[in-house]
Design an enzyme around this catalytic site. Structure first.
Site, PDB file in Angstrom:
ATOM      1  N   TYR A 102       1.105  -1.606   0.170  1.00  0.00           N
ATOM      2  CA  TYR A 102       0.000  -0.190   0.071  1.00  0.00           C
ATOM      3  C   TYR A 102       1.050   1.606   0.043  1.00  0.00           C
ATOM      4  O   TYR A 102       1.811   1.126   0.586  1.00  0.00           O
ATOM      5  CB  TYR A 102      -1.194   0.254   1.212  1.00  0.00           C
ATOM      6  N   PHE A 113       2.413   9.959   4.559  1.00  0.00           N
ATOM      7  CA  PHE A 113       2.714   9.629   5.198  1.00  0.00           C
ATOM      8  C   PHE A 113       2.672   7.723   6.613  1.00  0.00           C
ATOM      9  O   PHE A 113       3.712   8.078   7.032  1.00  0.00           O
ATOM     10  CB  PHE A 113       1.026   9.614   6.257  1.00  0.00           C
ATOM     11  N   ASP A 114       2.805   6.854   5.506  1.00  0.00           N
ATOM     12  CA  ASP A 114       2.758   5.658   5.253  1.00  0.00           C
ATOM     13  C   ASP A 114       2.600   5.372   3.972  1.00  0.00           C
ATOM     14  O   ASP A 114       2.086   5.161   3.001  1.00  0.00           O
ATOM     15  CB  ASP A 114       1.935   5.227   5.933  1.00  0.00           C
ATOM     16  N   ILE A 137      -8.135   0.243   9.817  1.00  0.00           N
ATOM     17  CA  ILE A 137      -9.249   1.951   9.701  1.00  0.00           C
ATOM     18  C   ILE A 137     -11.110   1.067   9.137  1.00  0.00           C
ATOM     19  O   ILE A 137     -10.192   0.331   8.034  1.00  0.00           O
ATOM     20  CB  ILE A 137      -9.249   3.263   9.266  1.00  0.00           C
ATOM     21  N   TYR A 164      -9.082   7.427  10.716  1.00  0.00           N
ATOM     22  CA  TYR A 164      -8.638   7.603  12.250  1.00  0.00           C
ATOM     23  C   TYR A 164      -9.416   8.959  12.488  1.00  0.00           C
ATOM     24  O   TYR A 164      -9.293   8.772  14.539  1.00  0.00           O
ATOM     25  CB  TYR A 164      -7.137   8.225  12.542  1.00  0.00           C
ATOM     26  N   PHE A 166      -5.166   5.739  -0.131  1.00  0.00           N
ATOM     27  CA  PHE A 166      -4.074   4.859  -0.420  1.00  0.00           C
ATOM     28  C   PHE A 166      -4.471   3.824  -1.332  1.00  0.00           C
ATOM     29  O   PHE A 166      -5.592   3.522  -2.669  1.00  0.00           O
ATOM     30  CB  PHE A 166      -4.779   3.945   0.745  1.00  0.00           C
TER      31      PHE A 166
END
Length: 230
Positions: free
Chosen positions: A151, A161-162, A179, A205, A222
């Protein structure tokens, strides 16, 4: 109060080292290393939690309190001042988070309203939006499944961010351990598929994002590739 005492002790040591030129002691024993590690930990907590104080007055208060001399504030008043200060800081932080949350929610709603009109974008009943980048042909996960995925997550402005893709290593987790937007979206996919998810704040979140770039109520994007259903 125990934390503030540790802060005071750490600040005093820093002050002494800086002003009196005390040299660093070598770490020769296990206790030496543990003592040093605790000092590092306290210093990191200080920097994260409380960095606005006047160093000189801070040390002066610590010293006066230690020997109970030259006190400029009595103990009861000191406790009240500290309590009032941190209550005010907490209220300010809550107000800031509320403002950020309202701003992020408005930005997300505007983005999603425009995004759902674009070619290829599908919207579920919950408000999750997605684009099928590549269909899969394998197994389809359920809430009981564990999956292996790649991902890449970004904010609306493109900030990453990730990303397991950037790390070069897929990740595994249970479908219900993530999530809400992920839990729903993964169950739309089949093994081998790659989707792009646009996840509203309430399915991400919400008001409690993890530390980092994500603001409260942020809409997240994502790219998700479902490598394996276990």
């Amino acid at each position: 109060m125990k934390f503030l005492s540790l802060v005071a002790f750490a600040a005093l040591m820093v002050s002494c080292n800086g002003k009196n030129g005390v040299t660093n002691k070598p770490l020769e024993t296990e206790l030496d290393s543990v003592s040093y590690a605790i000092g590092m930990d306290v210093a990191n907590n200080v920097k994260r939690s409380f960095d606005e104080f006047d160093n000189d007055l801070f040390i002066q208060g610590f010293v006066n309190g230690s020997d109970s001399t030259n006190l400029q504030i009595d103990a009861a008043k000191a406790q009240g001042l500290i309590r009032a200060y941190f209550q005010k800081k907490q209220q300010e932080e809550m107000a800031k988070r509320k403002e950020e949350a309202e701003k992020s929610k408005a930005e997300g709603e505007k983005f999603l309203a425009e995004n759902k009109e674009k070619d290829g974008v599908k919207t579920t009943e919950s408000g999750l939006q997605y684009i099928v980048l590549k269909e899969g042909t394998g197994a389809q996960p359920t809430t009981d499944s564990k999956v292996k995925v790649h991902y890449h997550g970004t904010l609306l402005d493109g900030t990453v961010f990730d990303s397991s893709v950037d790390r070069g290593e897929p990740t595994e987790f249970g479908v219900t351990q993530v999530i809400k937007g992920w839990t729903e979206g993964l169950q739309l996919m089949k093994e081998g598929a790659k989707y792009k998810f646009f996840i509203p704040g309430n399915l991400a979140y919400g008001l409690n994002p993890p530390p980092g770039e994500i603001k409260p109520n942020s809409t997240l994007i994502f790219d998700v590739e479902l490598l394996e259903v276990k």
